[in-house]
Design a protein around this motif. Structure first.
Motif, PDB file in Angstrom:
ATOM      1  N   UNK A  18       0.858  -1.180   0.000  1.00 62.65           N
ATOM      2  CA  UNK A  18       0.000   0.000   0.000  1.00 62.65           C
ATOM      3  C   UNK A  18       0.900   1.237   0.000  1.00 62.65           C
ATOM      4  N   UNK A  19       0.928   1.949  -1.131  1.00 58.32           N
ATOM      5  CA  UNK A  19       1.868   3.061  -1.270  1.00 58.32           C
ATOM      6  C   UNK A  19       1.250   4.377  -0.812  1.00 58.32           C
ATOM      7  N   UNK A  20      -0.039   4.564  -1.063  1.00 56.10           N
ATOM      8  CA  UNK A  20      -0.715   5.803  -0.673  1.00 56.10           C
ATOM      9  C   UNK A  20      -2.060   5.413  -0.074  1.00 56.10           C
ATOM     10  N   UNK A  21      -2.407   6.028   1.035  1.00 53.47           N
ATOM     11  CA  UNK A  21      -3.605   5.587   1.758  1.00 53.47           C
ATOM     12  C   UNK A  21      -4.580   6.731   2.013  1.00 53.47           C
ATOM     13  N   UNK A  22      -5.843   6.446   1.755  1.00 57.91           N
ATOM     14  CA  UNK A  22      -6.935   7.294   2.215  1.00 57.91           C
ATOM     15  C   UNK A  22      -6.875   8.748   1.775  1.00 57.91           C
ATOM     16  N   UNK A  23      -6.673   8.992   0.495  1.00 62.19           N
ATOM     17  CA  UNK A  23      -6.611  10.388   0.046  1.00 62.19           C
ATOM     18  C   UNK A  23      -8.001  10.894  -0.304  1.00 62.19           C
ATOM     19  N   UNK A  24      -8.352  12.048   0.244  1.00 63.05           N
ATOM     20  CA  UNK A  24      -9.550  12.780  -0.147  1.00 63.05           C
ATOM     21  C   UNK A  24      -9.109  14.174  -0.545  1.00 63.05           C
ATOM     22  N   UNK A  35       1.533  19.539  -5.520  1.00 64.05           N
ATOM     23  CA  UNK A  35       1.756  18.473  -4.547  1.00 64.05           C
ATOM     24  C   UNK A  35       3.195  18.590  -4.069  1.00 64.05           C
ATOM     25  N   UNK A  36       3.370  18.713  -2.755  1.00 60.08           N
ATOM     26  CA  UNK A  36       4.726  18.737  -2.211  1.00 60.08           C
ATOM     27  C   UNK A  36       4.852  17.649  -1.147  1.00 60.08           C
ATOM     28  N   UNK A  37       6.083  17.353  -0.779  1.00 55.82           N
ATOM     29  CA  UNK A  37       6.311  16.337   0.248  1.00 55.82           C
ATOM     30  C   UNK A  37       7.643  15.664   0.027  1.00 55.82           C
ATOM     31  N   UNK A  38       8.136  14.972   1.046  1.00 59.21           N
ATOM     32  CA  UNK A  38       9.457  14.338   0.938  1.00 59.21           C
ATOM     33  C   UNK A  38       9.474  13.219  -0.087  1.00 59.21           C
ATOM     34  N   UNK A  39      10.672  12.884  -0.520  1.00 60.54           N
ATOM     35  CA  UNK A  39      10.836  11.831  -1.521  1.00 60.54           C
ATOM     36  C   UNK A  39      10.249  10.513  -1.032  1.00 60.54           C
ATOM     37  N   UNK A  40       9.548   9.827  -1.908  1.00 64.42           N
ATOM     38  CA  UNK A  40       9.012   8.509  -1.570  1.00 64.42           C
ATOM     39  C   UNK A  40       7.675   8.540  -0.857  1.00 64.42           C
ATOM     40  N   UNK A  41       7.065   9.726  -0.705  1.00 64.36           N
ATOM     41  CA  UNK A  41       5.802   9.788   0.024  1.00 64.36           C
ATOM     42  C   UNK A  41       4.610   9.496  -0.891  1.00 64.36           C
ATOM     43  N   UNK A  42       4.869   9.293  -2.167  1.00 64.31           N
ATOM     44  CA  UNK A  42       3.776   8.847  -3.032  1.00 64.31           C
ATOM     45  C   UNK A  42       3.147   9.925  -3.896  1.00 64.31           C
ATOM     46  N   UNK A  43       3.832  11.044  -4.093  1.00 63.96           N
ATOM     47  CA  UNK A  43       3.268  12.105  -4.935  1.00 63.96           C
ATOM     48  C   UNK A  43       3.086  11.637  -6.374  1.00 63.96           C
ATOM     49  N   UNK A 204       3.490  18.279  -9.477  1.00 65.80           N
ATOM     50  CA  UNK A 204       4.308  17.795  -8.372  1.00 65.80           C
ATOM     51  C   UNK A 204       5.615  18.573  -8.417  1.00 65.80           C
ATOM     52  N   UNK A 205       6.061  19.057  -7.280  1.00 67.72           N
ATOM     53  CA  UNK A 205       7.348  19.769  -7.283  1.00 67.72           C
ATOM     54  C   UNK A 205       8.078  19.600  -5.962  1.00 67.72           C
ATOM     55  N   UNK A 206       9.395  19.606  -6.053  1.00 66.53           N
ATOM     56  CA  UNK A 206      10.221  19.593  -4.848  1.00 66.53           C
ATOM     57  C   UNK A 206      10.664  20.995  -4.488  1.00 66.53           C
ATOM     58  N   UNK A 207      10.295  21.919  -5.349  1.00 66.88           N
ATOM     59  CA  UNK A 207      10.783  23.273  -5.191  1.00 66.88           C
ATOM     60  C   UNK A 207       9.690  24.127  -4.549  1.00 66.88           C
ATOM     61  N   UNK A 229       2.501   3.584   4.309  1.00 65.07           N
ATOM     62  CA  UNK A 229       1.887   4.297   3.184  1.00 65.07           C
ATOM     63  C   UNK A 229       2.018   5.806   3.316  1.00 65.07           C
ATOM     64  N   UNK A 230       2.093   6.490   2.161  1.00 63.93           N
ATOM     65  CA  UNK A 230       2.064   7.942   2.163  1.00 63.93           C
ATOM     66  C   UNK A 230       0.641   8.429   2.384  1.00 63.93           C
ATOM     67  N   UNK A 231       0.520   9.644   2.990  1.00 63.24           N
ATOM     68  CA  UNK A 231      -0.814  10.174   3.248  1.00 63.24           C
ATOM     69  C   UNK A 231      -0.868  11.646   2.902  1.00 63.24           C
ATOM     70  N   UNK A 232      -2.063  12.104   2.579  1.00 59.86           N
ATOM     71  CA  UNK A 232      -2.257  13.539   2.393  1.00 59.86           C
ATOM     72  C   UNK A 232      -2.411  14.141   3.778  1.00 59.86           C
TER      73      UNK A 232
END
Ligand SMILES: Nc1ncnc2c1ncn2[C@@H]1O[C@H](COP(=O)(O)OP(=O)(O)OP(=O)(O)O)[C@@H](O)[C@H]1O
Ligand SMILES: [Mg+2]
Lengths: 259, 311
Positions: A18-24, A35-43, A204-207, A229-232
């Motif tokens: 399960x890579x990404x969980x429960x996104x609304x 979409x921002x967030x650390x590497x590997x969080x499922x963006x 999606x951006x890291x910047x 899993x990654x989450x929003x």
């Protein structure tokens, strides 16, 4: 045309993982969402579920709903091919078709679906799309040269031209500037600002500066640890996310105090 | 005198490796050229008597050209039949394995096809002779009756089925694994990036293949077909067993015609003197045909270099 996207309780899997969980999330039409967030969080993973590109990966599957103006993309009987022609995607690494000329690259998506268009319509569409991607002046004298002969930034704008040529409702971009120099990056950011007039854009951006510059709303994704899993975590007006976030994790991340 | 710190003295280990490698690569390249050259020289010297002999002494009694022309045509026809059948099927099977079949099936199927390539040609010949040829007889009769007005299907059809068309089909079966294996390998190497680009534009699976996979694989497919052609042109045993030879005739469903390789194989054991020189001259002609075909293929590949995706 542009359409809104509403995601309900979405879980995204790679086989059993399960890579990404429960996104609304609710994304308005004619807006730019970052979409921002650390590497590997499922963006990237989540972004690819918005046009059913996720299932191209063996084992990729989802649970939940993604509604495009109220129509569920994942309803049985919906053809992913249809979905993807309405929701375009620009990838992290520029990927023009190397075997095609610049012109044919722009027309690649239009010529699919067995459509025939007249020479003059095609010329108009090529010019319009390349102008839309701020590339026309740079390539108008070499439309018959291979697309792979352009610089990285030009290739990425060519990919954007190719995407807007099919007149989608939504454009998804996965770190479209990560391989580009600051000037090409600015060119693409300007472009995103213009695209907003006609399309719904998700990027999606890291910047962080980029997210702040181009987006109306920002979604922060996070991951509790490897294998989780990654989450929003938080989704709000971009100004709020960067100045006054509700969550501690968001504040740590946007202020650079993360990890 | 100034010294440049960047000019190191004494060869470092990395440079020795570079030297060894480039030396080995150069050596291998030169070796291939030398071998080719030696073969050509050998063939030419041994074949020389044919070109200087009195035309009446050559088999057929009308000079080397009228001796070789029919079997050159026969060789080309056999190879063309083989490629016409094997190329589309090979590409289709390769695409099935690389892009359609579920993984569970794709792996074993690919392995099976690689095995097919390793079967010795005499086995294919025996199969063509014992099984395929008799089985094709009714089909040939039908062709002669219904399409006999087309010269290549002119009757009366062979009663044994040992015809040019049968030989072509056997050759097709033999080159099929070569074309399939190589094409599959190339299809699998299509960058995921480009496949996804096509899919994200709303391409169906077939549209994705025709926009991203096939154009990318084009030079590789040509090379695969050329390797198949090489085997078809040079095949001796299978053709010798399957074809009941004779003079040049347009009909592919009667006995008749001959290929260079089979002509050499069948006659070599008893040949001496001028006859031997003749057969070697035939070999020289085959060598030249192969070279020309390969040069044409190279030229076709090079013509599209700019758009090859290798840049
Ligand atoms: N093809 C795949 N098969 C299995 N797991 C995958 C695959 N692609 C990604 N993952 C996993 O899914 C999770 C989310 O990955 P994803 O690529 O979506 O992250 P991301 O937020 O886009 O990261 P980045 O910012 O580095 O691009 C990671 O744990 C990753 O290892
Ligand atoms: Mg990513």
């Amino acid at each position: 045309m542009s359409k809104r996207i509403d995601v309900k309780d979405l879980n995204v899997y790679y086989s059993k993982f399960l890579a990404v969980e429960g996104v609304n999330i609710n994304i308005a039409a004619k807006s730019v969402t970052a979409f921002i967030g650390p590497s590997g969080c499922g963006k990237s993973t989540f972004l690819r579920t918005l046009n059913r590109m996720h299932e191209v990966i063996p084992g990729g599957r989802v649970e939940g709903e993604v509604l495009l103006d109220g129509d569920n993309l994942y309803e049985p009987g919906v053809d992913p091919v249809n979905v993807r022609s309405q929701i375009g995607m620009v990838f992290q690494r520029p990927n023009p078709f190397p075997t095609m000329s610049i012109r044919d690259n722009v027309l690649a998506g239009v010529k699919l679906n067995g459509k025939k268009i007249s020479r003059s319509d095609a010329d108009a569409l090529v010019e319009g799309s390349l102008r839309g991607a701020n590339l026309w002046n740079e390539v108008k004298d070499r439309l018959d040269k291979p697309g792979s002969g352009l610089s990285g930034g030009q290739q990425q704008r060519l990919c954007i031209a190719r995407t807007i040529a099919v007149k989608p409702d939504v454009i998804l971009m996965d770190e479209p500037c990560s391989a580009l120099d600051p000037i090409s990056t600015l060119a693409i950011e300007d472009l995103i600002n213009e695209l907003k007039n006609d399309y719904t854009v998700v990027i999606v951006t890291h910047n962080m500066q980029q997210a702040a510059r181009v987006s109306d709303k920002t979604a922060f994704f996070n991951i509790a640890g490897t294998g989780k899993p990654g989450k929003l975590i938080e989704y709000n007006e971009t100004a709020t996310i960067f100045s006054n976030p509700a969550e501690k994790a968001t504040e740590d991340y946007v202020s650079g105090r993360f990890g | 005198m100034t010294t440049n710190a960047l000019k190191s003295s004494g060869p470092s280990a990395g440079r020795a490796g570079d030297k060894i490698f480039s030396g080995a690569a150069l050596g291998a390249g030169v070796l291939i050229l030398l071998t080719l050259f030696a073969v050509a020289v050998f063939l030419f010297i041994q074949a020389l008597p044919t070109f200087t002999a009195d035309p009446a002494e050559i088999s057929g009694g009308a000079g080397f050209f009228s001796y070789i022309l029919p079997i050159v045509i026969g060789t080309v026809i056999a190879a063309l039949i083989a490629l016409a059948i094997a190329t589309p099927i090979g590409i289709a099977v390769a695409l099935f394995i690389s892009h359609y079949a579920p993984r569970r099936i794709a792996g074993p199927l690919g392995y099976l096809i690689d095995l097919l390539a390793a079967i010795p040609s005499v086995i294919y010949g025996a199969w063509g002779y014992l099984v395929l040829a008799p089985a094709l007889v009714p089909g040939y009769q039908w062709l002669a009756e219904n399409l006999g007005f087309i010269p290549i299907f002119g009757g009366p059809a062979s009663q044994t089925g040992k015809t040019m068309l049968t030989a072509g089909i056997v050759l097709a079966v033999m080159v099929l694994p070569i074309i399939t294996s190589l094409s599959r390998e190339i299809f699998l190497q299509t960058p995921k990036l480009h496949e996804e680009a096509a899919l994200a534009l709303g391409a169906t699976r077939w549209e994705m293949i025709s926009t991203a996979v096939l154009p990318f694989a084009r030079p590789g497919i040509i090379s695969a077909v050329m390797l198949g052609l090489g085997r078809a042109l040079g095949e001796t045993m299978a053709v010798a067993l399957v074809l009941s030879t004779g003079g040049l005739i347009p009909s592919l469903i009667q006995s008749g015609n001959q290929t260079i390789a089979a002509e050499i194989a069948l006659n070599f054991p008893e040949a001496f003197g001028l006859r031997l020189a003749e057969l070697i001259a035939a070999g020289l002609v085959l060598f030249v045909i192969t070279l020309i075909v390969n040069m044409i293929a190279r030229a076709i590949i090079a013509r599209h270099k700019e758009f090859s995706g290798a840049n």
